[in-house]
Design a protein around this motif. Structure first.
Motif, PDB file in Angstrom:
ATOM      1  N   ALA A  30       1.211  -1.410  -0.220  1.00 26.53           N
ATOM      2  CA  ALA A  30      -0.120  -0.096   0.043  1.00 26.53           C
ATOM      3  C   ALA A  30       1.013   1.130  -0.157  1.00 26.53           C
ATOM      4  N   PHE A  31       1.784   1.856   0.409  1.00 22.90           N
ATOM      5  CA  PHE A  31       2.831   2.547   1.037  1.00 22.90           C
ATOM      6  C   PHE A  31       3.897   2.463  -0.881  1.00 22.90           C
ATOM      7  N   ARG A  32       3.798   1.730  -0.822  1.00 23.22           N
ATOM      8  CA  ARG A  32       4.641   2.002  -2.336  1.00 23.22           C
ATOM      9  C   ARG A  32       4.642   2.610  -2.953  1.00 23.22           C
ATOM     10  N   ASN A  33       2.787   2.395  -3.383  1.00 22.45           N
ATOM     11  CA  ASN A  33       2.687   3.263  -4.183  1.00 22.45           C
ATOM     12  C   ASN A  33       2.321   4.956  -3.660  1.00 22.45           C
ATOM     13  N   HIS A  34       3.177   5.158  -2.460  1.00 22.10           N
ATOM     14  CA  HIS A  34       2.863   6.450  -1.485  1.00 22.10           C
ATOM     15  C   HIS A  34       4.317   6.914  -1.758  1.00 22.10           C
ATOM     16  N   PRO A  35       4.461   8.236  -2.505  1.00 19.65           N
ATOM     17  CA  PRO A  35       6.066   8.774  -2.512  1.00 19.65           C
ATOM     18  C   PRO A  35       6.792   9.110  -0.917  1.00 19.65           C
ATOM     19  N   ALA A  36       7.426   9.671  -1.211  1.00 18.36           N
ATOM     20  CA  ALA A  36       8.717  10.393   0.049  1.00 18.36           C
ATOM     21  C   ALA A  36       9.509  10.613   0.208  1.00 18.36           C
ATOM     22  N   GLY A  37      10.111  12.281   0.196  1.00 16.48           N
ATOM     23  CA  GLY A  37      11.375  12.710  -0.158  1.00 16.48           C
ATOM     24  C   GLY A  37      11.851  11.643   0.723  1.00 16.48           C
ATOM     25  N   VAL A  38      13.526  12.188   0.543  1.00 18.79           N
ATOM     26  CA  VAL A  38      14.685  10.660   0.467  1.00 18.79           C
ATOM     27  C   VAL A  38      15.768  11.784   1.983  1.00 18.79           C
ATOM     28  N   ALA A  39      15.948  11.344   2.801  1.00 23.65           N
ATOM     29  CA  ALA A  39      16.890  11.729   4.037  1.00 23.65           C
ATOM     30  C   ALA A  39      18.285  10.723   4.304  1.00 23.65           C
ATOM     31  N   VAL A  40      19.230  11.032   5.160  1.00 24.25           N
ATOM     32  CA  VAL A  40      20.124  10.367   6.053  1.00 24.25           C
ATOM     33  C   VAL A  40      20.445  11.021   7.003  1.00 24.25           C
ATOM     34  N   ILE A  41      20.204   9.634   7.589  1.00 25.21           N
ATOM     35  CA  ILE A  41      20.486   9.701   8.868  1.00 25.21           C
ATOM     36  C   ILE A  41      21.911  10.051  10.264  1.00 25.21           C
ATOM     37  N   THR A  42      22.430  10.611   9.927  1.00 31.42           N
ATOM     38  CA  THR A  42      23.950  10.205  11.044  1.00 31.42           C
ATOM     39  C   THR A  42      23.897  10.157  12.389  1.00 31.42           C
ATOM     40  N   ALA A  43      24.368   9.771  13.185  1.00 33.29           N
ATOM     41  CA  ALA A  43      24.900  10.551  14.680  1.00 33.29           C
ATOM     42  C   ALA A  43      26.257   9.269  14.497  1.00 33.29           C
ATOM     43  N   ASP A  44      26.356   9.899  15.833  1.00 35.79           N
ATOM     44  CA  ASP A  44      28.023   9.355  16.951  1.00 35.79           C
ATOM     45  C   ASP A  44      27.910   9.027  18.194  1.00 35.79           C
ATOM     46  N   ILE A  45      27.891   8.011  18.754  1.00 38.00           N
ATOM     47  CA  ILE A  45      28.351   8.310  19.967  1.00 38.00           C
ATOM     48  C   ILE A  45      29.407   8.533  20.749  1.00 38.00           C
ATOM     49  N   GLY A  46      30.761   8.393  19.969  1.00 37.21           N
ATOM     50  CA  GLY A  46      31.458   7.901  20.059  1.00 37.21           C
ATOM     51  C   GLY A  46      32.732   6.818  19.947  1.00 37.21           C
ATOM     52  N   ALA A  47      32.077   6.040  19.272  1.00 38.03           N
ATOM     53  CA  ALA A  47      32.227   4.973  19.225  1.00 38.03           C
ATOM     54  C   ALA A  47      32.268   4.222  17.300  1.00 38.03           C
ATOM     55  N   GLY A  48      32.204   5.529  16.870  1.00 37.57           N
ATOM     56  CA  GLY A  48      32.217   6.495  15.765  1.00 37.57           C
ATOM     57  C   GLY A  48      30.980   6.600  14.866  1.00 37.57           C
ATOM     58  N   PRO A  49      30.861   6.913  13.560  1.00 37.21           N
ATOM     59  CA  PRO A  49      29.422   7.648  12.922  1.00 37.21           C
ATOM     60  C   PRO A  49      28.812   6.233  12.305  1.00 37.21           C
ATOM     61  N   VAL A  50      27.753   6.284  12.410  1.00 33.37           N
ATOM     62  CA  VAL A  50      26.644   5.647  11.543  1.00 33.37           C
ATOM     63  C   VAL A  50      25.914   6.702  11.170  1.00 33.37           C
ATOM     64  N   GLY A  51      24.788   5.830   9.965  1.00 34.96           N
ATOM     65  CA  GLY A  51      23.785   6.290   9.469  1.00 34.96           C
ATOM     66  C   GLY A  51      23.003   5.753   9.165  1.00 34.96           C
ATOM     67  N   LEU A  52      22.117   5.983   8.456  1.00 41.22           N
ATOM     68  CA  LEU A  52      20.731   5.277   7.760  1.00 41.22           C
ATOM     69  C   LEU A  52      20.060   5.881   6.418  1.00 41.22           C
ATOM     70  N   THR A  53      19.745   5.119   5.681  1.00 45.79           N
ATOM     71  CA  THR A  53      18.829   6.386   4.528  1.00 45.79           C
ATOM     72  C   THR A  53      17.078   5.861   4.911  1.00 45.79           C
ATOM     73  N   ALA A  54      17.011   7.500   4.512  1.00 45.20           N
ATOM     74  CA  ALA A  54      14.904   6.754   5.226  1.00 45.20           C
ATOM     75  C   ALA A  54      14.035   7.712   5.056  1.00 45.20           C
ATOM     76  N   THR A  55      12.574   7.312   4.764  1.00 44.56           N
ATOM     77  CA  THR A  55      12.227   7.595   3.958  1.00 44.56           C
ATOM     78  C   THR A  55      10.734   8.526   4.890  1.00 44.56           C
TER      79      THR A  55
END
Length: 190
Positions: A30-55
């Protein structure tokens, strides 16, 4: 006792008889036909950076400036983001398709290419080429099914046109039906 009285204490899904009929695959379809903007979220708690793509990034309030996004429990970045005090949310344009793909790929070092990222003076990893980025403090988290909904108060924004980027040349990156798309003047409905 009437049927309406007997059903009054039940949830709407149970009252209609559909509670157990919807599969995860049908929901996703159902949501495949609902477009969404694309973002990347990044963070670091001291063990090295992490990131993910999110819609799933949406604005919630302008005063105070708040956004929310969801984290899948399957993402390797989720444990770090959940423990972070701050995150950077990067709103991507079509020109940043490489960033979207990189941060959507599992099992790789998403920060191996040191030319695509840097650190803000406050320490968070960020992607200077993003159309815009928002640095914010996590103010709330809520478990929701197999995900976590994260609320972020935005503290700082870098907008198109800053740092020499031209906002008029930027086209948004959109995810629709498991495919990346770009919006342009030609895609405008008149």
């Amino acid at each position: 006792m009437s049927q309406s009285t007997a059903l009054a204490g039940q949830s709407p899904a149970t009252r209609t008889g559909f509670a157990d009929m919807l599969s995860a695959d049908d929901f996703k379809s159902a949501f495949r036909n609902h477009p969404a903007g694309v973002a990347v979220i990044t963070a670091d708690i001291g063990a090295g950076p992490v990131g993910l793509t999110a819609t799933s990034v949406i604005s919630v309030s302008a005063n105070p400036p708040l956004v929310v996004f969801s984290l899948s429990s399957a993402s390797s970045s989720t444990p770090t983001v959940k423990l972070a005090e701050t995150v950077v949310i990067h709103l991507l344009g079509a020109e940043q398709i490489g960033l979207a793909r990189n941060f959507a790929t599992s099992g790789i070092d998403r920060f191996a290419d040191t030319s695509i990222w840097s650190r803000l003076i406050s320490g968070e990893p960020y992607l200077p080429s993003a159309n815009a980025w928002l640095r914010g403090r996590i103010v709330n988290q809520m478990s929701a099914g197999d995900s976590t909904v994260v609320a972020v108060q935005v503290l700082q924004v870098d907008l198109p046109g800053d740092s020499g980027r031209n906002a008029k040349e930027s086209r948004p990156l959109v995810y629709h039906n498991r495919t990346w798309h770009s919006l342009s003047e030609d895609s405008m409905v008149k």
